[in-house]
Design an enzyme around this catalytic site. Sequence first.
Site, PDB file in Angstrom:
ATOM      1  N   HIS A  68      34.014  60.263  70.316  1.00  0.00           N
ATOM      2  CA  HIS A  68      34.229  61.693  70.497  1.00  0.00           C
ATOM      3  C   HIS A  68      35.645  61.969  70.995  1.00  0.00           C
ATOM      4  O   HIS A  68      36.263  62.975  70.606  1.00  0.00           O
ATOM      5  CB  HIS A  68      33.191  62.237  71.485  1.00  0.00           C
ATOM      6  N   GLU A  71      37.821  62.114  68.016  1.00  0.00           N
ATOM      7  CA  GLU A  71      37.663  63.368  67.275  1.00  0.00           C
ATOM      8  C   GLU A  71      38.645  64.421  67.798  1.00  0.00           C
ATOM      9  O   GLU A  71      39.240  65.175  67.017  1.00  0.00           O
ATOM     10  CB  GLU A  71      36.230  63.884  67.400  1.00  0.00           C
ATOM     11  N   HIS A  72      38.828  64.473  69.106  1.00  0.00           N
ATOM     12  CA  HIS A  72      39.785  65.408  69.702  1.00  0.00           C
ATOM     13  C   HIS A  72      41.225  64.971  69.456  1.00  0.00           C
ATOM     14  O   HIS A  72      42.087  65.780  69.086  1.00  0.00           O
ATOM     15  CB  HIS A  72      39.552  65.506  71.214  1.00  0.00           C
ATOM     16  N   GLU A 148      33.818  70.286  78.407  1.00  0.00           N
ATOM     17  CA  GLU A 148      32.789  70.377  77.367  1.00  0.00           C
ATOM     18  C   GLU A 148      31.468  69.780  77.862  1.00  0.00           C
ATOM     19  O   GLU A 148      30.390  70.360  77.656  1.00  0.00           O
ATOM     20  CB  GLU A 148      33.267  69.655  76.110  1.00  0.00           C
TER      21      GLU A 148
END
Length: 445
Positions: A68, A71-72, A148
Amino acid sequence: MSPTLPIPADFTGTIQDAGHGSVVRRSVLPGGVRVLTEAMPDQRSVTIGFWIAVGSRDEAEGGFGSTHFLEHLLFKGTPTRSAMDIATAFDRVGGESNASTAKESTCYHARVLDTDLPMAIDVITDMVTSALIEPEELETERGVILEELAMDADDPIDTAHEALAAALLDGHELGRPIGGTAETINAVTRERVLEHYRQWYRPDELVVTAAGGLDHDEVCRLVVEALERSGWDLPEGAAPAPRRSHVYTGAEISEGLHRIARPVEQSSILVGGRSVHSLDPDRFALALMNSTLGGGMSSRLFQEIREKRGLAYNTYSFSAAYSDVGYFGLYAGCSPQKAGSVAELMVSELERLAEHGITDEELERARGQLSGGTVLGLEDTGSRMSRLGRAELVTGEFVDLDGALDRLRAVTAEQVQTVAQRLAASPRATIMVGPDVQADVLSGS
């Protein structure tokens, strides 16, 4: 052409020609890169996705959350583009770009006009192959990801779903949260994220899927040229990476009641157990059973718990399937004082379905609901792009619309009942997220 076609690893050619110009094709490019496209000549847009078959389950100890994180970070710049350059490239043409991380894959995707497809391929290829992952950007995104995660933790429903996965796959890599935890995100180093990036982001792991107004050969040419500019080694004849094994490696189920205290007004209840994996022959019967049990306003859960008794505003059932295992769950949100009654009602509806099966009218209604949803869901280029990704990475076969509908029509009431019996017999976990007042409500669970 058959509505269902296996996709061997080395297959290159036309998968389906449905007429009217709609053609699905697959090519294996140098380096083992796979490209699957669906030409839709009546479309002026194209959705393209760059898939890597790496998800949160593939992370090593000390690197949890790296997938993840990447992904950023892939949107934060390359040697030739800044983060602003990447964002501006799509904004200036009215396009959309985004990414998603799952437990078994990551996808970077964009939707643009057909004339802007070369730009989209060039930009996403640059991101996937040449991300800088600079220390200052990593620290910035560490803060973003922590926010998040905090946002998700503030949602009792998200909290309940994460807890159910952890309970049903106790100690298994699929039981971990996709985004990691605050502890693992704070602990992961740039070196571990880079190691994860270099291990998985390589030609034989890359799958490019696209749907819309496109030409397959042109897409392949653009992908090869962009990859060559990136400096990736693309040896001729290299084989694609193998698909995931469907052999289950095993995990315990943490049965019984799991309470998570939250200062909220409503309790979120989940009751779940093990289910079928992504290629289990029972998956179509499960879809129909799920529709009947908790798939809409006419479902048994909704009618019994909300309409007849007024015990909850929202209630539903769901399933999650992965390459080697799956699980199902029943959800309701209700007053903490009613949590015990609602949990018992949800289980009793599952057990009643297992004992008595479904009626012919329910079977037809479930078929209609899923058939209509399938047709409507394939009316945009994004869903068709995703269908190609799933065909390549998950199922290893392409199933067209007629084939999918045929599989639903072939399911019998007896098969649905058999699946319900299988689920009802599974060891279960119950998750209760809400105020402490519920602590005594299910003390006997």
